[in-house]
Scaffold this motif. Sequence first.
Motif, PDB file in Angstrom:
ATOM      1  N   ARG A 159      32.978  35.613  36.726  1.00 48.46           N
ATOM      2  CA  ARG A 159      34.132  36.077  35.753  1.00 48.46           C
ATOM      3  C   ARG A 159      33.666  36.899  34.622  1.00 48.46           C
ATOM      4  O   ARG A 159      32.571  36.695  34.147  1.00 48.46           O
ATOM      5  N   LYS A 160      34.223  38.007  34.755  1.00 54.79           N
ATOM      6  CA  LYS A 160      33.865  39.232  33.593  1.00 54.79           C
ATOM      7  C   LYS A 160      35.079  39.462  32.754  1.00 54.79           C
ATOM      8  O   LYS A 160      36.294  39.801  33.340  1.00 54.79           O
ATOM      9  N   GLY A 161      34.837  39.554  31.710  1.00 54.76           N
ATOM     10  CA  GLY A 161      36.054  39.706  30.557  1.00 54.76           C
ATOM     11  C   GLY A 161      35.506  40.698  29.554  1.00 54.76           C
ATOM     12  O   GLY A 161      34.776  40.889  29.118  1.00 54.76           O
TER      13      GLY A 161
ATOM     14  N   VAL B 249      40.353  40.283  32.319  1.00 56.20           N
ATOM     15  CA  VAL B 249      39.477  39.578  33.129  1.00 56.20           C
ATOM     16  C   VAL B 249      39.422  39.835  34.584  1.00 56.20           C
ATOM     17  O   VAL B 249      40.392  40.115  35.355  1.00 56.20           O
ATOM     18  N   GLN B 250      38.218  39.904  35.183  1.00 53.87           N
ATOM     19  CA  GLN B 250      37.862  40.433  36.516  1.00 53.87           C
ATOM     20  C   GLN B 250      37.145  39.121  37.185  1.00 53.87           C
ATOM     21  O   GLN B 250      36.366  38.612  36.819  1.00 53.87           O
ATOM     22  N   GLY B 251      37.500  38.562  38.505  1.00 54.22           N
ATOM     23  CA  GLY B 251      36.972  37.621  39.111  1.00 54.22           C
ATOM     24  C   GLY B 251      36.453  37.728  40.470  1.00 54.22           C
ATOM     25  O   GLY B 251      37.322  38.630  41.321  1.00 54.22           O
ATOM     26  N   GLU B 252      35.623  37.309  40.686  1.00 60.20           N
ATOM     27  CA  GLU B 252      35.008  37.358  42.373  1.00 60.20           C
ATOM     28  C   GLU B 252      34.656  35.683  42.808  1.00 60.20           C
ATOM     29  O   GLU B 252      34.038  35.203  42.075  1.00 60.20           O
TER      30      GLU B 252
ATOM     31  N   ARG C 143      36.909  37.066  47.634  1.00 63.66           N
ATOM     32  CA  ARG C 143      38.077  37.344  47.093  1.00 63.66           C
ATOM     33  C   ARG C 143      37.910  38.043  45.666  1.00 63.66           C
ATOM     34  O   ARG C 143      37.587  37.266  44.847  1.00 63.66           O
ATOM     35  N   GLU C 144      38.566  39.163  45.474  1.00 64.33           N
ATOM     36  CA  GLU C 144      38.628  39.690  44.098  1.00 64.33           C
ATOM     37  C   GLU C 144      40.026  39.755  43.469  1.00 64.33           C
ATOM     38  O   GLU C 144      40.794  39.779  44.081  1.00 64.33           O
ATOM     39  N   SER C 145      39.964  39.512  42.054  1.00 62.80           N
ATOM     40  CA  SER C 145      41.228  39.329  41.505  1.00 62.80           C
ATOM     41  C   SER C 145      41.151  40.199  39.989  1.00 62.80           C
ATOM     42  O   SER C 145      39.722  40.079  39.768  1.00 62.80           O
ATOM     43  N   GLU C 146      42.052  40.195  39.347  1.00 62.17           N
ATOM     44  CA  GLU C 146      42.038  40.594  38.061  1.00 62.17           C
ATOM     45  C   GLU C 146      43.173  40.243  37.203  1.00 62.17           C
ATOM     46  O   GLU C 146      44.502  40.193  37.695  1.00 62.17           O
ATOM     47  N   SER C 147      42.978  40.235  35.746  1.00 62.61           N
ATOM     48  CA  SER C 147      44.082  39.789  35.227  1.00 62.61           C
ATOM     49  C   SER C 147      44.336  40.696  33.682  1.00 62.61           C
ATOM     50  O   SER C 147      43.275  40.991  33.080  1.00 62.61           O
ATOM     51  N   HIS C 148      45.501  41.024  33.473  1.00 56.47           N
ATOM     52  CA  HIS C 148      45.391  41.683  32.158  1.00 56.47           C
ATOM     53  C   HIS C 148      46.737  41.041  31.314  1.00 56.47           C
ATOM     54  O   HIS C 148      47.680  40.597  31.720  1.00 56.47           O
TER      55      HIS C 148
ATOM     56  N   SER D 170      49.487  39.252  33.442  1.00 54.10           N
ATOM     57  CA  SER D 170      49.640  39.829  34.638  1.00 54.10           C
ATOM     58  C   SER D 170      48.660  39.304  35.158  1.00 54.10           C
ATOM     59  O   SER D 170      47.558  39.359  34.586  1.00 54.10           O
ATOM     60  N   ILE D 171      48.595  38.834  36.603  1.00 56.30           N
ATOM     61  CA  ILE D 171      47.222  38.346  37.278  1.00 56.30           C
ATOM     62  C   ILE D 171      47.675  38.792  38.750  1.00 56.30           C
ATOM     63  O   ILE D 171      48.823  38.537  39.291  1.00 56.30           O
TER      64      ILE D 171
END
Length: 504
Positions: free
Chosen positions: A369-371, A388-391, A405-410, A448-449
């Motif tokens: 997790r990177k934020g 936040v970006q997740g892997e 699985r890559e994901s991101e949130s604002h 948002s995610i």
Amino acid sequence: MKRIYLKQGVAALTLLSASIALSHADTDVAQLQQQVAQLEQSLKQLKTELSRIQSADQAKAGGAEAADENLTADAGAEAGSESSLEAEDDQSFVTRAELQGLQSDLENYKYQVQRERDTKTALSTRQLLINGVVQTKASYIDEPQVTPPQGANTGNAVNSRRSSFDLGAVQIGFSGNLFKDYEQGKNLDFNLRFGTSPQSGTNNSYLNLLDAQLIYNVLPTLSPDTGRLSVTLGQQLLPFGQEVQATEDLKPTINNALFSLPGYGYGLALREVGLIVRGDALPTVDYGYNYRSPMISYAFGIVNGNGANKSDDNDDKNFVGRLRYTLPAEYNSWLRELSFGVSWYQGRSNLFETSGASASFAGKGDVLRKGFDIYYNHHPFGVTYEYVQGEDDTYSSQSASVYKRESESHTGTLFWNFGEQFVKGFRNQGRYDDWWPKSYQAFYRFDSIDRDTNADNQLIDIHSLGLNAFFAETTKFQINVNHVNNELINKSYNELVAQFQYGF
């Protein structure tokens, strides 16, 4: 001749009687004068003795210096001294019975206070502060909520529900001091918190352990213009971003940000068990406003990584870190409270291969997790943003392989404060009882995610408008209108949520 001699004898007797009377009168006057002189002497002695006694009493009571005057003046001076004695006689004196009555009243008061403390006061071995928060809310959704029963299990079934009364977070906490360092402030503190929240379709909402920590301040804390450093051991929130670390009384919205929740998000708001070091450096201090803002804040640590109230489920530990930079601005500067932060969380989790009702280990996968976040709060305007970006390594039963699985949130919030509470001068006013300056906070939030950026229909967007009303020191009323666009279920709907929150 005989008449002449008789007259002469009578005259002689008369003169003799007068002389005798005069001699007796002189004797009486002399005696009276002697008695008056004796009385004057006695009065002088009494006055002298009275002055001595008063001087001794004042010396025993630690009073002012005694005035020991000699009353040896003439009649006019004596009159003046007598008037001064009359003034001194105005002082209050008590009898022995009155003094004993006062002592009895004091003993009764001591007994009453001791009894109140023993029977109506919570006692602890060390310093203790009890606090808590309770949320009661009501909601309405214009999209009927339906959850079909799972076989014979009907406890989770929901049939076309649109409205509901609920309890949000219900928490009670205990914090205090285990060792107080009066010389440098290197204190040893503790924090213990329990909480519960409603579970959908069941009433098994048990009181669970949330926080259980020991905090030791490594550096002195007595001076606000020096850096801080503390070590926290136990179960605690992760130092990741802004939303995760914010307590319930500081969150503007009723619902938490999506990325912080389990299920849809990354579950970063769940407590973890481990060791975390927190500190800051180069603080800006304004003693007039009781304001302290460190330029550098940091936190890093090691945790189990599999949630609260659990032992580690593998032999790998997860690492977390955060660094925040705040512009060194004075309290009256428009740049005050402008900060930038970065957060990082990395570890490994177990992977499972599921087949029907059975599951087996499929190895371990990486979790990252990177934020990045921005915070600016300068009355009356404020803005926050968090990315936040997740892997996540995920096992696919269909392909029997692991893919990333890559994901991101604002998450962004704009708010506007109006009212007296946000001006420190109003809060510091001395008012009777439970007075608190009324104030309001209007806000807009975009949340948002995207749960998988490489797949379709994985996006959830929420637009929120809300108003917070603060009408007591620990009490607020919130109302939120949410528009939800959920691609996972291919539905869009609106939600109205009102919440009353109070703390103690």
